[in-house]
Design a protein around this motif. Structure first.
Motif, short mmCIF file in Angstrom:
data_model
loop_
_atom_site.label_atom_id
_atom_site.label_comp_id
_atom_site.label_asym_id
_atom_site.label_seq_id
_atom_site.Cartn_x
_atom_site.Cartn_y
_atom_site.Cartn_z
N LEU A 128 -30.60 -1.73 17.97
CA LEU A 128 -29.65 -1.82 19.08
C LEU A 128 -30.19 -2.85 20.06
CD1 LEU A 128 -26.97 -0.63 20.17
CD2 LEU A 128 -28.38 0.85 21.63
N GLU A 129 -29.54 -4.00 20.09
CA GLU A 129 -29.89 -5.05 21.03
C GLU A 129 -29.11 -4.79 22.30
OE1 GLU A 129 -32.01 -7.68 20.16
OE2 GLU A 129 -31.98 -8.33 22.24
N MET A 130 -29.83 -4.64 23.41
CA MET A 130 -29.20 -4.30 24.68
C MET A 130 -29.47 -5.42 25.68
SD MET A 130 -30.12 -0.23 24.91
CE MET A 130 -31.85 -0.55 25.21
N ASN A 131 -28.41 -6.07 26.11
CA ASN A 131 -28.52 -7.17 27.08
C ASN A 131 -27.83 -6.78 28.38
OD1 ASN A 131 -29.79 -8.92 25.16
ND2 ASN A 131 -27.78 -9.27 24.25
N SER A 132 -28.15 -7.53 29.43
CA SER A 132 -27.54 -7.29 30.75
C SER A 132 -27.60 -5.81 31.12
CB SER A 132 -26.09 -7.77 30.75
OG SER A 132 -26.01 -9.15 30.42
N LEU A 133 -28.76 -5.24 30.98
CA LEU A 133 -28.91 -3.80 31.22
C LEU A 133 -28.62 -3.44 32.67
CD1 LEU A 133 -31.98 -3.16 28.94
CD2 LEU A 133 -29.82 -1.89 28.86
N LYS A 134 -28.05 -2.27 32.84
CA LYS A 134 -27.67 -1.75 34.16
C LYS A 134 -28.42 -0.43 34.40
CE LYS A 134 -22.95 -3.49 33.51
NZ LYS A 134 -21.51 -3.11 33.47
N PRO A 135 -28.59 -0.05 35.65
CA PRO A 135 -29.25 1.23 35.93
C PRO A 135 -28.55 2.41 35.25
CG PRO A 135 -29.18 -0.09 37.92
CD PRO A 135 -28.36 -0.84 36.88
N GLU A 136 -27.24 2.33 35.09
CA GLU A 136 -26.51 3.42 34.43
C GLU A 136 -26.76 3.49 32.93
OE1 GLU A 136 -25.26 1.06 36.49
OE2 GLU A 136 -23.21 0.49 35.88
N ASP A 137 -27.47 2.53 32.37
CA ASP A 137 -27.87 2.61 30.97
C ASP A 137 -29.13 3.45 30.79
OD1 ASP A 137 -26.98 -0.85 30.68
OD2 ASP A 137 -25.82 0.88 29.97
N THR A 138 -29.74 3.86 31.88
CA THR A 138 -30.94 4.69 31.80
C THR A 138 -30.64 6.00 31.08
OG1 THR A 138 -31.90 3.75 33.82
CG2 THR A 138 -32.64 5.95 33.16
N ALA A 139 -31.42 6.26 30.03
CA ALA A 139 -31.19 7.45 29.20
C ALA A 139 -32.25 7.49 28.10
CB ALA A 139 -29.81 7.41 28.55
N VAL A 140 -32.28 8.61 27.40
CA VAL A 140 -33.02 8.67 26.15
C VAL A 140 -32.05 8.27 25.05
CG1 VAL A 140 -34.33 10.09 24.55
CG2 VAL A 140 -34.52 10.49 27.02
N TYR A 141 -32.46 7.32 24.22
CA TYR A 141 -31.62 6.81 23.16
C TYR A 141 -32.08 7.38 21.81
CZ TYR A 141 -29.34 3.53 26.28
OH TYR A 141 -28.59 2.98 27.29
N TYR A 142 -31.10 7.83 21.03
CA TYR A 142 -31.35 8.43 19.73
C TYR A 142 -30.51 7.73 18.67
CZ TYR A 142 -32.74 12.45 22.66
OH TYR A 142 -33.32 13.27 23.59
N CYS A 143 -31.02 7.69 17.46
CA CYS A 143 -30.17 7.27 16.35
C CYS A 143 -29.83 8.50 15.50
CB CYS A 143 -30.83 6.20 15.50
SG CYS A 143 -32.22 6.77 14.52
N ASN A 144 -28.78 8.36 14.73
CA ASN A 144 -28.39 9.42 13.82
C ASN A 144 -27.62 8.81 12.68
OD1 ASN A 144 -27.66 11.96 12.64
ND2 ASN A 144 -27.85 12.89 14.67
N THR A 145 -27.28 9.63 11.70
CA THR A 145 -26.66 9.14 10.49
C THR A 145 -25.60 10.12 10.02
OG1 THR A 145 -27.13 8.42 8.22
CG2 THR A 145 -28.45 10.25 9.06
N ARG A 146 -24.59 9.60 9.36
CA ARG A 146 -23.56 10.47 8.80
C ARG A 146 -23.00 9.84 7.53
NH1 ARG A 146 -18.52 8.43 9.41
NH2 ARG A 146 -18.00 7.11 11.22
N ARG A 147 -22.25 10.65 6.81
CA ARG A 147 -21.62 10.16 5.59
C ARG A 147 -20.42 9.29 5.95
NH1 ARG A 147 -21.89 15.57 5.05
NH2 ARG A 147 -19.61 15.74 5.10
N PRO A 148 -20.14 8.27 5.13
CA PRO A 148 -18.94 7.47 5.36
C PRO A 148 -17.69 8.32 5.23
CG PRO A 148 -20.27 6.57 3.56
CD PRO A 148 -20.92 7.82 3.99
N GLY A 149 -16.70 8.07 6.09
CA GLY A 149 -15.44 8.78 6.00
C GLY A 149 -15.49 10.21 6.50
N ALA A 150 -16.59 10.59 7.11
CA ALA A 150 -16.74 11.96 7.63
C ALA A 150 -17.24 11.90 9.06
CB ALA A 150 -17.71 12.76 6.76
#
Length: 120
Positions: free
Chosen positions: A80-102
């Protein structure tokens, strides 16, 4: 067993950039849809961006034009390339995965996440 390991977070000033990485194992990475979520203090976790196995992407309105999701199937990694970051982007970031079409099949397992803090 699914494992998701996020990295790349940090403390930056508004307007700066960060690149997050998430290495996945225990799945057929090249098939699955990958997504980035974030959770700010006191708020619900929200979906930020997704990328399909063919490279199609979606973004939350709040990050469109500033964030870019990409994947490297050879490395089982999503970015995840994040540019022009703002204070409201402050958070814990997680990735996840799912099946296609579901769209409701996001994995119940969540990694530790990576903290992104944007100062004004």
């Amino acid at each position: 067993q699914v494992q998701l390991v996020e990295s790349g977070g940090g403390l930056v000033q508004a307007g700066e950039s960060l690149r997050l990485s998430c290495k996945a194992s225990g799945i057929i990475f090249s098939i699955n849809v990958m997504g980035w979520f974030r959770q700010a203090p006191g708020k619900q976790r929200e979906l930020v961006a997704t990328i399909t196995n063919s490279g199609s992407t979606t973004y939350a309105d709040s990050v469109k034009g500033r964030f870019t999701i990409s994947r490297d199937n050879a490395k089982n990694t999503v970015y995840l390339e994040m540019n022009s970051l703002k204070p409201e982007d402050t958070a814990v970031y997680y990735c996840n995965t799912r099946r296609p079409g579901a769209p409701d099949s996001w994995n119940a397992y969540w990694g530790q996440g990576t903290q992104v803090t944007v100062s004004s």
